[in-house]
Design an enzyme around this catalytic site. Sequence first.
Site, PDB file in Angstrom:
ATOM      1  CG  ASP A  39     -52.911  55.843 -82.065  1.00 38.71           C
ATOM      2  OD1 ASP A  39     -53.012  56.972 -82.020  1.00 38.71           O
ATOM      3  OD2 ASP A  39     -53.496  55.067 -81.373  1.00 38.71           O
ATOM      4  CG  ASP A  53     -56.389  62.034 -72.130  1.00 47.97           C
ATOM      5  OD1 ASP A  53     -56.793  62.722 -73.211  1.00 47.97           O
ATOM      6  OD2 ASP A  53     -55.295  61.323 -72.197  1.00 47.97           O
TER       7      ASP A  53
END
Lengths: 252, 205
Positions: A12, A131
């Site tokens: 990230d 997702d």
Amino acid sequence: MTLSKRIIPCLDVTDGRVVKGINFIDLQDAGDPVEIAKNYNEQGADEITFLDITASSDNRDLILDIIESVAKQIFIPLTVGGGVRSVNDVRRLLNAGADKVSINTSAILNPELVKESSARFGSQCIVVAIDAKRVDDHWEVFTHGGRNKTGLDALEWAKKMVDYGAGELLLTSMDRDGTKSGFDLELTQQISDAVEVPIIASGGVGNLKHLVDGVKLGKADAVLAASIFHFGEFSIKDAKEFMKNNNVEVRL
Amino acid sequence: MIAIVDYGMGNLKSVHNAFKFIAPAIDSVVTSDPKVINNADRVVFPGQGAMPDCIREIEERNLKDAIIHAAQSKPFLGICIGLQLLFEKSDEGNIEGLKILKGNVCRFVSSKTEKIKIPHMGWNSVAHHGNHPLWANISNHEKFYFVHSYYVKEANSEIVQGQTEYGQKFTSAVAKDNLFACQFHPEKSGSAGLQLLKNFTSWTC
């Protein structure tokens, strides 16, 4: 000898720095994406995924600099996702040295983006990230870290994205993400069976057995994990050796 | 000088980066100028995307003659679509290739007993056929990074330099005289891939 199952660490990145995975030992600069990517490469990562979570638009271009630097020194596939909104965003990331670009929310807001990008640059470089969260007896597609419901059925959405030219799907279970309780194997397996393209399973890895289950029971072609690698709990090499001992073909 | 042929298909930067990394002293350029290709000591012919688009771009840029000439006269390395384009014909868009090598290109299909994912994407092992100089210091069955949906079928056995298994055995590397071509991406195959590129920079054929 056959195709290896891939292990993909995910970084990230925000404002040009890696925000998870700062517990690496022996790094001169623990937040430096290039240093961390190098370290993963040395451990035997099969690919590296960068997820740009930069909130301000001012600092978005920093990811391009990162990809440029990494691509000069590391010669394995690089995937970049986060904030990809237009064909031009895809082009800029590929030109910086990304091999694949992952599209998530923008694919939902504008499915044509997947079609146009894959027609222009080839399906091999377009990953659609999904997702998914269980709702009653099926899975739905969510955005914004599982907060926003789209009403789309995950299985149907996966098929549609492949029809639109996605060359690979990155599937994250929002029920499992962060729980360390393993992948949602049923979800992974159903989507893997429903489409022709490779599936990357993500969300929920807490130990090495979860990785084996992901490919053996979930039928994933690749597994993506962040925290188990970032915090030095396991190295990529540990993961591969464990998988090999469980009869999963890996690149050692 | 190494010329990396640019015909507008995909990212050639990683190939260029890889040569700069392994052979910083050797001049390498990304070019779509036939004159530069004609004058280069070595030519790399990469590619990605769909074959009909590749052929169209090559023709629009008047690169066909320069590529064919290079493939027959100096160290030449085809990568991925750059291998497929050397053959006679492809099922992808039912299009004719550059016809430098005999054989056709067709799409992977799952068999009744085994479902395979398409594209063939990831690391797979390459079994050497013979001792080609480009395999120097690379172990037999070493894994390389692949990403493709089409493969070369019916290549003459004497040009086959590498084979890989994916649902079936297929040709993953070929060589003829001054030409070597691989279906995998050496520029994305870690140290083994870099070794192959390094071998190419010193290959005298």
